[in-house]
Motif scaffolding. Structure first.
Motif, PDB file in Angstrom:
ATOM      1  N   ALA A 108      52.346  19.683  96.148  1.00  0.00           N
ATOM      2  CA  ALA A 108      50.918  19.403  96.302  1.00  0.00           C
ATOM      3  C   ALA A 108      50.141  20.682  96.584  1.00  0.00           C
ATOM      4  CB  ALA A 108      50.706  18.389  97.414  1.00  0.00           C
ATOM      5  N   ASP A 109      50.716  21.577  97.381  1.00  0.00           N
ATOM      6  CA  ASP A 109      50.016  22.833  97.702  1.00  0.00           C
ATOM      7  C   ASP A 109      49.733  23.647  96.448  1.00  0.00           C
ATOM      8  OD1 ASP A 109      50.043  22.167 100.355  1.00  0.00           O
ATOM      9  OD2 ASP A 109      51.762  23.430 100.868  1.00  0.00           O
ATOM     10  N   LYS A 110      50.653  23.641  95.499  1.00  0.00           N
ATOM     11  CA  LYS A 110      50.433  24.381  94.248  1.00  0.00           C
ATOM     12  C   LYS A 110      49.317  23.736  93.440  1.00  0.00           C
ATOM     13  CE  LYS A 110      52.390  26.059  89.991  1.00  0.00           C
ATOM     14  NZ  LYS A 110      51.819  27.386  89.939  1.00  0.00           N
ATOM     15  N   VAL A 144      53.572  11.558  96.728  1.00  0.00           N
ATOM     16  CA  VAL A 144      54.776  10.965  97.320  1.00  0.00           C
ATOM     17  C   VAL A 144      55.315  11.878  98.411  1.00  0.00           C
ATOM     18  CG1 VAL A 144      55.426   9.693  95.242  1.00  0.00           C
ATOM     19  CG2 VAL A 144      56.299  11.996  95.589  1.00  0.00           C
ATOM     20  N   LYS A 145      56.263  11.358  99.155  1.00  0.00           N
ATOM     21  CA  LYS A 145      56.962  12.108 100.210  1.00  0.00           C
ATOM     22  C   LYS A 145      55.990  12.754 101.186  1.00  0.00           C
ATOM     23  CE  LYS A 145      60.897  12.959  97.254  1.00  0.00           C
ATOM     24  NZ  LYS A 145      61.690  13.924  96.524  1.00  0.00           N
ATOM     25  N   ASP A 146      55.244  11.905 101.884  1.00  0.00           N
ATOM     26  CA  ASP A 146      54.270  12.368 102.879  1.00  0.00           C
ATOM     27  C   ASP A 146      53.272  13.364 102.299  1.00  0.00           C
ATOM     28  OD1 ASP A 146      55.520  10.797 104.842  1.00  0.00           O
ATOM     29  OD2 ASP A 146      56.942  12.407 105.299  1.00  0.00           O
ATOM     30  N   TYR A 160      53.111  15.871  94.089  1.00  0.00           N
ATOM     31  CA  TYR A 160      52.415  15.059  93.104  1.00  0.00           C
ATOM     32  C   TYR A 160      53.454  14.652  92.063  1.00  0.00           C
ATOM     33  CZ  TYR A 160      47.619  16.137  94.518  1.00  0.00           C
ATOM     34  OH  TYR A 160      46.441  16.233  95.196  1.00  0.00           O
ATOM     35  N   VAL A 161      53.358  13.419  91.575  1.00  0.00           N
ATOM     36  CA  VAL A 161      54.245  12.921  90.523  1.00  0.00           C
ATOM     37  C   VAL A 161      53.380  12.528  89.328  1.00  0.00           C
ATOM     38  CG1 VAL A 161      55.918  11.145  89.886  1.00  0.00           C
ATOM     39  CG2 VAL A 161      55.935  12.087  92.188  1.00  0.00           C
ATOM     40  N   LEU A 162      53.815  12.925  88.141  1.00  0.00           N
ATOM     41  CA  LEU A 162      53.094  12.632  86.905  1.00  0.00           C
ATOM     42  C   LEU A 162      53.623  11.340  86.294  1.00  0.00           C
ATOM     43  CD1 LEU A 162      51.159  13.506  84.595  1.00  0.00           C
ATOM     44  CD2 LEU A 162      53.101  14.730  83.617  1.00  0.00           C
ATOM     45  N   ASN A 163      52.715  10.411  85.982  1.00  0.00           N
ATOM     46  CA  ASN A 163      53.057   9.185  85.284  1.00  0.00           C
ATOM     47  C   ASN A 163      52.694   9.389  83.807  1.00  0.00           C
ATOM     48  OD1 ASN A 163      53.142   6.633  84.122  1.00  0.00           O
ATOM     49  ND2 ASN A 163      52.368   5.612  85.960  1.00  0.00           N
ATOM     50  N   ALA A 164      53.690   9.736  83.005  1.00  0.00           N
ATOM     51  CA  ALA A 164      53.451  10.092  81.599  1.00  0.00           C
ATOM     52  C   ALA A 164      52.920   8.914  80.786  1.00  0.00           C
ATOM     53  CB  ALA A 164      54.733  10.632  80.984  1.00  0.00           C
ATOM     54  N   GLU A 165      53.383   7.704  81.088  1.00  0.00           N
ATOM     55  CA  GLU A 165      52.901   6.528  80.353  1.00  0.00           C
ATOM     56  C   GLU A 165      51.413   6.304  80.613  1.00  0.00           C
ATOM     57  OE1 GLU A 165      55.251   3.029  80.975  1.00  0.00           O
ATOM     58  OE2 GLU A 165      57.111   4.095  80.525  1.00  0.00           O
ATOM     59  N   LYS A 166      51.029   6.401  81.864  1.00  0.00           N
ATOM     60  CA  LYS A 166      49.622   6.225  82.231  1.00  0.00           C
ATOM     61  C   LYS A 166      48.768   7.345  81.637  1.00  0.00           C
ATOM     62  CE  LYS A 166      46.607   3.979  84.775  1.00  0.00           C
ATOM     63  NZ  LYS A 166      46.177   2.643  84.461  1.00  0.00           N
ATOM     64  N   MET A 167      49.321   8.549  81.562  1.00  0.00           N
ATOM     65  CA  MET A 167      48.611   9.667  80.946  1.00  0.00           C
ATOM     66  C   MET A 167      48.337   9.363  79.478  1.00  0.00           C
ATOM     67  SD  MET A 167      49.688  13.702  80.631  1.00  0.00           S
ATOM     68  CE  MET A 167      51.125  13.432  79.621  1.00  0.00           C
ATOM     69  N   GLY A 168      49.333   8.846  78.780  1.00  0.00           N
ATOM     70  CA  GLY A 168      49.169   8.502  77.372  1.00  0.00           C
ATOM     71  C   GLY A 168      48.141   7.408  77.166  1.00  0.00           C
TER      72      GLY A 168
END
Length: 150
Positions: A76-78, A106-108, A112-120
Motif C-alpha cells: 500500500a505504501d508504494k 487486505v492484511k490490515d 492492495y490486491v488487483l481484481n483482474a475480472e472486475k478491471m476487465g
C-alpha cells in the motif's frame, strides 16, 4: 542505427520467441520489412488530461506483481506514494479504483490486491492491454470521469 537493427534481425532469426509472448515494436518506419508483422500503433492523444490519467491508470495497475497465493498484490505504501499518484487526480483515481472494487486493501491495509475480472468489466481492458498502452473508449471515459470529479 543500422548495425543495431542488423543485430536485432540476427537475434530474431536465431532465437525462439516464447509462444505466449508478443513481440511488438513502435518506431518511425516500423511498418517496413522485416518489422511489418511486429509494428504496433500506440494510441496518442492531444488531450493533456486524458494523457495524464492514462499514464496514472497504467502506472497504478501494471505495478501489481503475482505472489505465491496467486493474487496480484502490491504494498500500500508504494501505491500511495507521490511518485505513483503524482497529484490529487492520481489519488482520486486510486480512490475510485478502490471504491469500484478493482482494487481492495487486505492484511490490515498493508497490501492492495488487483481484481483482474472486475478491471476487465469496469475498464474494458486487461493487464496485457495496459502494458501495451491499448486503451478503450470505456477506460478513457472512466479516467475522464474520475478527473472531472477530482
Amino acid at each position: 542505427m543500422r548495425r543495431f537493427l542488423l543485430e536485432i534481425c540476427r537475434c530474431i532469426r536465431h532465437r525462439r520467441i516464447r509462444a505466449d509472448a508478443d513481440l511488438s515494436i513502435s518506431w518511425p518506419q516500423g511498418n517496413q520489412f522485416p518489422w511489418t508483422k511486429y509494428d504496433t500503433i500506440i494510441q496518442y492523444t492531444d488531450n493533456e488530461e486524458l494523457a495524464f490519467m492514462r499514464r496514472r491508470l497504467r502506472s497504478i495497475l501494471t505495478a501489481f506483481r503475482s505472489h505465491s497465493k496467486g493474487s496480484m498484490q502490491r504494498f500500500a505504501d508504494k501505491m500511495e506514494h507521490s511518485r505513483m499518484v503524482k497529484d490529487a487526480r492520481g489519488q482520486a483515481l486510486l480512490d475510485a479504483l478502490l471504491a469500484d472494487g478493482i482494487l481492495s486493501l487486505v492484511k490490515d491495509s498493508t497490501f492492495y490486491v488487483l481484481n483482474a475480472e472486475k478491471m476487465g468489466e469496469t475498464l474494458g481492458v486487461n493487464y496485457q492491454a495496459l502494458q501495451k498502452q491499448q486503451y478503450t473508449a470505456q477506460s478513457d471515459a472512466y479516467v475522464l470521469a474520475v478527473a472531472a470529479g477530482a
